[in-house]
Design an enzyme around this catalytic site. Structure first.
Site, mmCIF file in Angstrom:
data_model
loop_
_atom_site.group_PDB
_atom_site.id
_atom_site.type_symbol
_atom_site.label_atom_id
_atom_site.label_comp_id
_atom_site.label_asym_id
_atom_site.label_seq_id
_atom_site.Cartn_x
_atom_site.Cartn_y
_atom_site.Cartn_z
ATOM 1 N N SER A 125 16.745 14.216 -3.477
ATOM 2 C CA SER A 125 17.741 14.809 -2.594
ATOM 3 C C SER A 125 19.120 14.813 -3.258
ATOM 4 O O SER A 125 19.291 15.391 -4.327
ATOM 5 C CB SER A 125 17.728 14.071 -1.248
ATOM 6 O OG SER A 125 18.426 14.784 -0.266
ATOM 7 N N ASP A 183 10.016 21.179 4.134
ATOM 8 C CA ASP A 183 11.268 20.420 4.145
ATOM 9 C C ASP A 183 12.228 21.051 5.157
ATOM 10 O O ASP A 183 12.643 22.201 5.000
ATOM 11 C CB ASP A 183 11.887 20.429 2.740
ATOM 12 C CG ASP A 183 12.996 19.393 2.571
ATOM 13 O OD1 ASP A 183 13.679 19.103 3.563
ATOM 14 O OD2 ASP A 183 13.170 18.905 1.443
ATOM 15 N N HIS A 215 10.915 16.387 3.998
ATOM 16 C CA HIS A 215 11.934 15.827 3.098
ATOM 17 C C HIS A 215 11.551 14.386 2.794
ATOM 18 O O HIS A 215 12.107 13.433 3.357
ATOM 19 C CB HIS A 215 13.317 15.914 3.753
ATOM 20 C CG HIS A 215 14.453 15.734 2.790
ATOM 21 N ND1 HIS A 215 14.735 16.657 1.801
ATOM 22 C CD2 HIS A 215 15.374 14.750 2.660
ATOM 23 C CE1 HIS A 215 15.788 16.257 1.116
ATOM 24 N NE2 HIS A 215 16.184 15.096 1.604
#
Length: 239
Positions: A125, A183, A215
């Site tokens: 991320s 996601d 995610h």
């Protein structure tokens, strides 16, 4: 005389190799997490640590700072953002400051005798976005960069840095990029577009989609990452 930027010391979690170290991996966590938290997550997904006979895996923790998407609340983030959105401009001041700070972690590995071409940088991320800047702009002579569930802003300075370096006939690290198709925080298309733009600029980049993955990390992704790391940092047999 210009003021010297103080060297930031990070809280660090590390997995040591079982034999003699000849390479290093720098693995950066996502926003709001810690190095220890990322290590625990990876261990939970794999059923064991991401560990090697010759590679030290480093998990630093980002310092706590005000984070604009959280209305200025303090969070462990690598840099600030105006919004978590692909079309927003990058917050370059905080990005460049952190690139300089993380450079001290890389320098520590160099001082320990690990050459730059035996280092891989990557993250999940926000940690992946930080890795793009750190590897492609500041340390392009590392062995590779991996990015999980992440993206670059559309007008990122990373694209320009990649183009300029390749036009000058200079090399760049190989890129491994992974993203879940489900996601709901960082859309799959953002990651896919980032990879496509980097390949268009000339970077050697591979993009892997994981159907149904949100995610998060998954076992197949971690196994792919481990194999890729070994391909970039093979055991030299010196251990």
């Amino acid at each position: 005389m210009a003021a010297t930027r103080p060297v930031r010391k990070f809280r660090m979690c590390a997995v040591s190799p079982s034999g003699k170290q000849s390479a290093s991996v720098l693995f950066l966590h996502g926003s709001g997490d810690t190095g220890r938290g990322l290590r625990a997550w990876v261990k939970d997904v794999l059923g064991r640590d991401l560990a090697f006979s010759h590679i030290r895996v480093l998990y630093p923790t980002a310092p706590s700072r005000p984070y604009t998407p959280m209305r200025g609340a303090l969070s462990n983030v690598w840099f600030d953002r105006h919004k978590v959105y692909q079309d927003c401009p990058e917050h370059l001041e905080s990005i460049d400051d952190m690139c300089a700070s993380l450079g001290s972690v890389i320098q520590d590995e160099l001082n320990a005798g690990i050459p730059k071409h035996r280092i891989v940088i990557g993250g999940f991320s926000m940690g992946g976005a930080m890795s793009f800047h750190l590897a492609c702009r500041q340390h392009p002579d590392v062995a590779g960069v991996f990015v999980l569930s992440s993206f670059l802003n559309k007008d990122s300075v990373v694209y320009q840095a990649v183009e300029e370096r390749l036009q000058a006939g200079r090399s760049l690290p190989e890129l491994l990029q992974c993203h879940g198709t489900s996601d709901d925080l960082v859309p799959h298309q953002w990651g896919e577009q980032t990879s496509a733009l980097l390949r268009r600029a000339g970077m050697n980049a591979s993009f892997h989609s994981f159907p149904g993955l949100h995610h998060e990390l998954c076992l197949a992704e971690m196994e792919l990452l481990k194999s890729w790391i070994l391909s970039r940092l093979p055991d030299t047999g010196s251990s």
